[in-house]
Each structure stands twice: as C-alpha cells, then as structure tokens.
Design a protein around this motif. Structure first.
Motif, mmCIF file in Angstrom:
data_model
loop_
_atom_site.group_PDB
_atom_site.id
_atom_site.type_symbol
_atom_site.label_atom_id
_atom_site.label_comp_id
_atom_site.label_asym_id
_atom_site.label_seq_id
_atom_site.Cartn_x
_atom_site.Cartn_y
_atom_site.Cartn_z
ATOM 1 N N UNK A 151 -2.080 -4.400 0.951
ATOM 2 C CA UNK A 151 -1.677 -3.004 0.729
ATOM 3 C C UNK A 151 -2.489 -2.340 -0.365
ATOM 4 N N UNK A 152 -2.675 -3.040 -1.495
ATOM 5 C CA UNK A 152 -3.481 -2.482 -2.569
ATOM 6 C C UNK A 152 -4.915 -2.244 -2.130
ATOM 7 N N UNK A 153 -5.478 -3.155 -1.337
ATOM 8 C CA UNK A 153 -6.860 -2.996 -0.878
ATOM 9 C C UNK A 153 -6.995 -1.765 -0.002
ATOM 10 N N UNK A 154 -6.025 -1.547 0.899
ATOM 11 C CA UNK A 154 -6.105 -0.377 1.778
ATOM 12 C C UNK A 154 -6.054 0.919 0.954
ATOM 13 N N UNK A 158 -9.175 3.680 0.551
ATOM 14 C CA UNK A 158 -9.093 5.114 0.902
ATOM 15 C C UNK A 158 -9.523 5.972 -0.283
ATOM 16 N N UNK A 159 -9.024 5.624 -1.506
ATOM 17 C CA UNK A 159 -9.407 6.390 -2.679
ATOM 18 C C UNK A 159 -10.914 6.290 -2.949
ATOM 19 N N UNK A 160 -11.485 5.071 -2.813
ATOM 20 C CA UNK A 160 -12.908 4.928 -3.058
ATOM 21 C C UNK A 160 -13.759 5.681 -2.064
ATOM 22 N N UNK A 161 -13.294 5.769 -0.812
ATOM 23 C CA UNK A 161 -14.080 6.472 0.204
ATOM 24 C C UNK A 161 -14.182 7.959 -0.122
ATOM 25 N N UNK A 162 -13.039 8.558 -0.460
ATOM 26 C CA UNK A 162 -13.055 10.010 -0.643
ATOM 27 C C UNK A 162 -13.418 10.425 -2.070
#
Length: 365
Positions: A151-154, A158-162
C-alpha cells in the motif's frame, strides 16, 4: 675455395643481355665471401691456440669429477642416506606410528564424545524447534508487513509520478533538448576548426621531423650502421665457427694425449705389474701353497681324523661301560620277539631254467 668473382645472371629466354641488364642487378647471398675468407684463417688459428689448453683442462676435470663421483661421493652419499634413515626416518616413522597416530585417535574420540555428540543433541532438540518457531513467527509478521508495504509503495509511486517524473519529462523535452542541440552544433563547429588547426600544425611538424631526423637517421642506418652490422655479423659468425672447430680439434688432441698417457702408463706400470704378478708372484704363491700350506692342511685333516676316531672310540667305550654297569645292576634284559612282517615278500626273479621247471606239471605218486 670461395669464388670471389661475381658471375652475371643468365638472361631469360626472349630477352637480350642488354635488356636484362637494364633492371636492378641481382645480389649474391654470399656477398661477404672475401671478408669471411680474410677473417676465417687467422681467427681459427688464434682460437685454436686459446681453446686447446682449455679443452684439455676440461677433459682432465671431467675425468677427475667422474672418478671422485664414483669413488668418493657415491659411497659417502649412500652412507649418509643410510645414516639419515637410521637417525631421522626410522625414529620419525616410529614416533608417527606408535605415538602420534594413537594419540590423535584418542583425541579424536574424546572430541567426538565431548563436542560432536553434545552439539548434535543441542542442534536436534533445542535449535531446530526454536528455529521452526521463529520461522513461523517471522512468516506471519512478514505477510502483514508485505501488505502494508504494497500500500505504501502504491501511494509513494503515484506521488512520485506526478510530483517528479511528469515535470522532469516536460523539462527534458522542452528545455534541455533544444539547449543540448544548440550546444552540440557549437561543439561540432569548434571541433572542426580545432581539427583544421591541428592538421596544419601536424603537417608542418611531420615534414620538419622527417627532414631533420628521419632522413638523417635513415642515411646513417643505410650507409653506416648496416655495413658495420654486417661486418660484425660476419666476424661473430666466423668466431663462433672457429670456436666450434677449435673445440672439436682440441677434443681430438685431448683424446690423443689421453691415449698416449694411457699407453705410457700401461707399458710403464700396468704391464710390469702384470708381468711381476704372472712371472714372480704366481709361481711363488704356488710354491708356498705346495710346500707349506698344502702339507699344513693335510696335517690338519689328519689330526682332525685322528681326533674324530679318538672321540668315536671314547664314545664306544663309554657306551660299553654303561651297558656293563646296567647288566651288573639290573641283569640281562629279556629279548624281544621279532616282529612278523606282514608285507608280501617279493617274488624271486625268473630265469630260463626256473621257468622251464616251473612250467612242467608236478607228478603225483
């Protein structure tokens, strides 16, 4: 003999001698023949004079070394080897076989009893159950932590992508790429100009070095070093050939001197010693053997026979005396009945007369 005159090559068929001579003249493989002939004889004479004593000394040292090896070194080496076996090898073998090996076996058995058996028991009955329990616990905890980690990785992905990837892609595509193309074009132009300058400077330096260094060095090599090298090569080859020839000749001379000395020793020492042994010592030895040793040996044999006969007579007298004493004390012994031998007696040999009488039938009265 070396042919000192150059023989012109024969013209090939279909061409005249003049047309054939217009090309580059052929070079002989033995172009240094005159120099070799001029150097060979004096060099061989000098080398022979210098090598003959060395070869003779060498042969003497070889003979002395072989004599020393066969007479002194080999027996001493065998004695030292036997002494080494007696003083070192056999005691060490006995120490290894009768002390160290039993001691090592005892230590091994003691270590097995005191260390291996308790360690096996501890591993089997303590560490293995504890390890299984810890593995079960960490498996369950790992499953829970894995779910939380996914869950933390997902969320972080998402935060790192955007927050990082999308702005970085936009910056690379619309800012860095045009600036990079401009800098690359400027670098190519600068490199082209530098290349032209370096090419011109290199061309000037090449011809400068060629004129000032290469051409003089080539001339020195071709007109000075190469002739001197060929001369030194001829001298070295002739010296080496002279050394080999002188060594072989010195060997023949040394062999001839050795044979002469052997002949002199043979006729001055060996043959007189052989003649003295054959003509003087052998007759004297035979005379001593026939006049002294053989009578002494016969006298010794006669004395031995007389002593053996005296001992036999004494034994017979003692045996008879014992028999007389036994008869006086115990009387005559009863004579034993002769044993009847049950073996069949062999039939007498048949002759013609016995055969004629035996074949006639008996007459009855």
């Amino acid at each position: 003999m070396v042919d000192l005159e150059k023989v012109p090559d024969a013209a090939p068929p279909g061409k005249s001698a003049e047309e054939a001579g217009q090309g580059e003249p052929a070079r002989r493989s033995d172009a240094e023949g005159c120099l070799a002939v001029a150097i060979r004889i004096p060099v061989r004479i000098v080398v022979l004079v210098l090598v003959v004593p060395v070869r003779m000394v060498w042969d003497v040292l070889v003979v002395a070394g072989r004599f020393l090896r066969d007479v002194v070194l080999r027996p001493v080496g065998r004695a030292l080897a036997w002494l080494g076996r007696v003083l070192f090898v056999w005691p060490l073998v006995g120490l290894w076989r009768y002390v160290l090996v039993p001691l090592a076996k005892g230590v091994g058995w003691l270590g097995h009893v005191l260390l291996v058996v308790p360690a096996v028991w501890l591993y089997r009955w303590v560490l293995t159950p504890v390890g299984y329990a810890l593995a079960w616990f960490f498996t369950r905890v790992g499953a829970v932590l894995a779910a939380i980690g996914r869950g933390l990785y997902a969320g972080l992905a998402w935060l790192g992508r955007y927050l990082a990837v999308v702005p970085a892609v936009w910056l690379y595509r619309w800012v860095l790429t045009p600036v990079g193309h401009a800098l690359a074009w400027c670098g190519r132009q600068v490199a082209r100009g530098v290349g032209l300058v370096v090419t011109g400077v290199g061309f000037v330096l090449y011809w400068t070095v060629r004129v000032l260094l290469v051409l003089p060095a080539l001339a020195v090599w071709r007109w000075v070093l190469a002739p001197v090298g060929r001369f030194l090569a001829v001298v070295g080859r002739e010296v080496a050939d002279a050394l080999g020839h002188a060594w072989r000749v010195a060997g023949h001379l040394s062999r001839a001197v050795g044979r002469f000395l052997g002949t002199v020793l043979r006729w001055t020492v060996a043959e007189p010693a052989r003649w003295a042994y054959r003509s003087v010592l052998t007759p004297v030895g035979h005379a001593v053997r026939d006049t002294v040793l053989r009578p002494l040996a016969e006298a010794g044999h006669g004395a031995g026979r007389a002593a053996r006969q005296a001992l036999a007579t004494a034994r017979l007298t003692a045996r008879q005396a014992r028999a007389d004493v036994r008869r006086m004390l115990f009387g005559e012994l009863a004579e034993r009945e002769p044993l009847v031998r049950r073996e069949p007696t062999p039939a007498p040999a048949r002759t013609l007369e016995k055969t004629g009488h035996e074949t006639s039938p008996p007459t009855r009265g």
